[in-house]
Design a protein around this motif. Structure first.
Motif, mmCIF file in Angstrom:
data_model
loop_
_atom_site.group_PDB
_atom_site.id
_atom_site.type_symbol
_atom_site.label_atom_id
_atom_site.label_comp_id
_atom_site.label_asym_id
_atom_site.label_seq_id
_atom_site.Cartn_x
_atom_site.Cartn_y
_atom_site.Cartn_z
ATOM 1 N N LEU A 1 26.927 37.270 32.824
ATOM 2 C CA LEU A 1 26.162 38.204 31.985
ATOM 3 C C LEU A 1 26.183 37.794 30.509
ATOM 4 O O LEU A 1 25.837 38.585 29.639
ATOM 5 C CB LEU A 1 26.696 39.626 32.154
ATOM 6 C CG LEU A 1 26.325 40.307 33.481
ATOM 7 C CD1 LEU A 1 27.087 41.610 33.661
ATOM 8 C CD2 LEU A 1 24.818 40.576 33.540
ATOM 9 N N GLY A 2 26.639 36.584 30.216
ATOM 10 C CA GLY A 2 26.464 36.050 28.869
ATOM 11 C C GLY A 2 27.693 35.940 27.994
ATOM 12 O O GLY A 2 27.589 35.525 26.838
ATOM 13 N N ALA A 3 28.859 36.303 28.507
ATOM 14 C CA ALA A 3 30.072 36.110 27.699
ATOM 15 C C ALA A 3 30.311 34.612 27.536
ATOM 16 O O ALA A 3 30.178 33.844 28.481
ATOM 17 C CB ALA A 3 31.272 36.777 28.364
ATOM 18 N N GLY A 4 30.675 34.203 26.317
ATOM 19 C CA GLY A 4 30.942 32.795 26.055
ATOM 20 C C GLY A 4 32.320 32.364 26.493
ATOM 21 O O GLY A 4 32.645 31.179 26.554
ATOM 22 N N GLY A 5 33.142 33.330 26.826
ATOM 23 C CA GLY A 5 34.504 33.102 27.312
ATOM 24 C C GLY A 5 35.061 34.453 27.713
ATOM 25 O O GLY A 5 34.510 35.489 27.333
ATOM 26 N N VAL A 6 36.134 34.448 28.479
ATOM 27 C CA VAL A 6 36.722 35.721 28.916
ATOM 28 C C VAL A 6 38.237 35.697 28.738
ATOM 29 O O VAL A 6 38.872 34.653 28.891
ATOM 30 C CB VAL A 6 36.384 36.044 30.395
ATOM 31 C CG1 VAL A 6 34.908 36.383 30.552
ATOM 32 C CG2 VAL A 6 36.769 34.900 31.327
ATOM 33 N N VAL A 7 38.775 36.856 28.400
ATOM 34 C CA VAL A 7 40.228 37.018 28.312
ATOM 35 C C VAL A 7 40.636 37.974 29.431
ATOM 36 O O VAL A 7 40.008 39.016 29.624
ATOM 37 C CB VAL A 7 40.669 37.590 26.942
ATOM 38 C CG1 VAL A 7 42.190 37.593 26.844
ATOM 39 C CG2 VAL A 7 40.046 36.799 25.797
ATOM 40 N N THR A 8 41.679 37.612 30.153
ATOM 41 C CA THR A 8 42.111 38.422 31.298
ATOM 42 C C THR A 8 42.843 39.684 30.844
ATOM 43 O O THR A 8 43.239 39.796 29.692
ATOM 44 C CB THR A 8 43.088 37.629 32.188
ATOM 45 O OG1 THR A 8 44.336 37.482 31.480
ATOM 46 C CG2 THR A 8 42.540 36.269 32.563
ATOM 47 N N LYS A 9 43.032 40.593 31.778
ATOM 48 C CA LYS A 9 43.979 41.702 31.565
ATOM 49 C C LYS A 9 45.357 41.055 31.362
ATOM 50 O O LYS A 9 45.649 40.010 31.961
ATOM 51 C CB LYS A 9 43.969 42.619 32.794
ATOM 52 C CG LYS A 9 44.977 43.753 32.751
ATOM 53 C CD LYS A 9 44.659 44.789 31.685
ATOM 54 C CE LYS A 9 45.720 45.885 31.576
ATOM 55 N NZ LYS A 9 45.630 46.624 30.297
ATOM 56 N N SER A 10 46.193 41.656 30.535
ATOM 57 C CA SER A 10 47.507 41.058 30.258
ATOM 58 C C SER A 10 48.376 40.993 31.513
ATOM 59 O O SER A 10 48.473 41.961 32.263
ATOM 60 C CB SER A 10 48.238 41.865 29.188
ATOM 61 O OG SER A 10 47.537 41.823 27.975
ATOM 62 N N ILE A 11 48.987 39.829 31.690
ATOM 63 C CA ILE A 11 49.846 39.587 32.851
ATOM 64 C C ILE A 11 51.304 39.478 32.366
ATOM 65 O O ILE A 11 51.584 38.812 31.366
ATOM 66 C CB ILE A 11 49.436 38.272 33.562
ATOM 67 C CG1 ILE A 11 47.954 38.329 33.992
ATOM 68 C CG2 ILE A 11 50.339 37.994 34.761
ATOM 69 C CD1 ILE A 11 47.604 39.437 34.959
#
Ligand code: RRO
Length: 294
Positions: free
Chosen positions: A36-46
């Motif tokens: 959907l166009g995000a240039g990168g993604v950050v996960t939920k904190s692990i």
């Protein structure tokens, strides 16, 4: 739209990342945000142990934003398999822990399998006893945690809390510890009380405020960090339009993260990109910090 860009050592498709926590709990939802166009993604904190999170209600709407006390829910090491299919994508893994050893261990699970392009250290959750802001308000701890994760050889971004008197002290500690970028900011401490129920609306009582209401706070934090630090800054907090992104860049951000706005409009990345890259692409390097020079 630009081709590949690099911010804080991480190659991205554009300047707009999915912020940690929001829709970052499964590989499928992360992939969807990239589509959907995000240039990168950050996960939920692990974190080092599986965690069910706080009792509900965990997330409520309030004037100008969202108030949450999710309580760091995550499946811990099992999450490695969740993002294995996303190996070729710009995935930044958010990690948390109570000390440098925790941070190093959790990051190591991902560093060893090539599933992370970089790490975002969550030293800034406002409602996680012993984790989060307990670390992110102590410069020495921030330095040591950053150094511990940087030893894996991947870029380390450090996400800071706005709930401090002087955010630049913490930013400088991250930089000294070997961070490749600073992310500013996590949520602002907040609370609502139901007058009808006569009790706090969140199960954990207080939590973190995100969304439009905190945008000016985030702009000021980015502005101060840009003046004090030499590493790139990723702006986060209440961004929902292309103009917000430009304003963040004028304050000094090289890229931005979008969280709460995704909950209201899942197509927000496309919408922002349409405004931002309208002509022949935003010349981010020409915008960054421009307001400091006038
Ligand atoms: O899970 C949470 O409750 C949470 C986290 Br880890 C965080 O960093 N910031 C936030 O507002 N909530």
């Amino acid at each position: 739209q630009p081709g590949e860009i690099t911010v804080g050592g991480v190659a991205l498709h554009n300047h707009l990342l999915l912020a940690a926590g929001v829709l970052g709990t499964t590989g499928a939802s992360l992939r969807r945000m990239l589509r959907l166009g995000a240039g990168g993604v950050v996960t939920k904190s692990i974190g080092p142990e599986p965690n069910p999170g706080h009792h509900g209600p965990c997330l409520v709407r309030t004037e100008g934003g969202l108030l949450n006390a999710m309580g760091l829910p995550n499946p811990s090491k099992e999450f490695v398999g969740e993002i294995e299919p996303l190996k070729d994508e710009p995935v930044v893994v958010s990690v948390y822990g109570k000390d440098p050893e925790d941070f190093k261990e959790v990051a190591g699970w991902f560093a060893g399998t090539g599933t992370a392009r970089g790490f975002e250290l969550n030293v800034s959750c406002p409602h996680a006893a012993g984790y989060g802001a307990a670390i992110g308000t102590d410069p020495e701890m921030v330095l040591e945690c950053t150094r511990a994760v940087a030893s894996h050889g991947l870029p380390v971004w450090v996400k800071l809390t706005p709930n401090v008197t002087d955010i630049t002290t913490i930013g400088l500690a991250a930089e000294k510890g070997g961070a490749s970028a600073i992310v500013a900011v996590n949520t602002v401490r907040g609370m609502r009380i139901s007058t009808e129920m006569r009790r706090p609306v969140l199960g954990y009582r207080s939590g973190g405020l995100s969304g439009k209401a905190i945008f000016p706070i985030a702009v000021k934090c980015v502005w101060d960090l840009y003046e004090a630090c030499s590493i790139p800054i990723v702006g986060c907090g209440g961004i929902s339009t292309a103009d917000d992104v430009v304003e963040m860049m004028m304050a000094g951000a090289q890229a931005v993260e979008v969280g709460s706005a995704v909950i209201d409009e899942v197509r927000v990345f496309e919408q922002i990109a349409r405004g931002l890259y309208a002509a022949d692409g935003v010349a981010a390097e020409e915008i960054v910090g421009v307001a400091h020079r006038v």
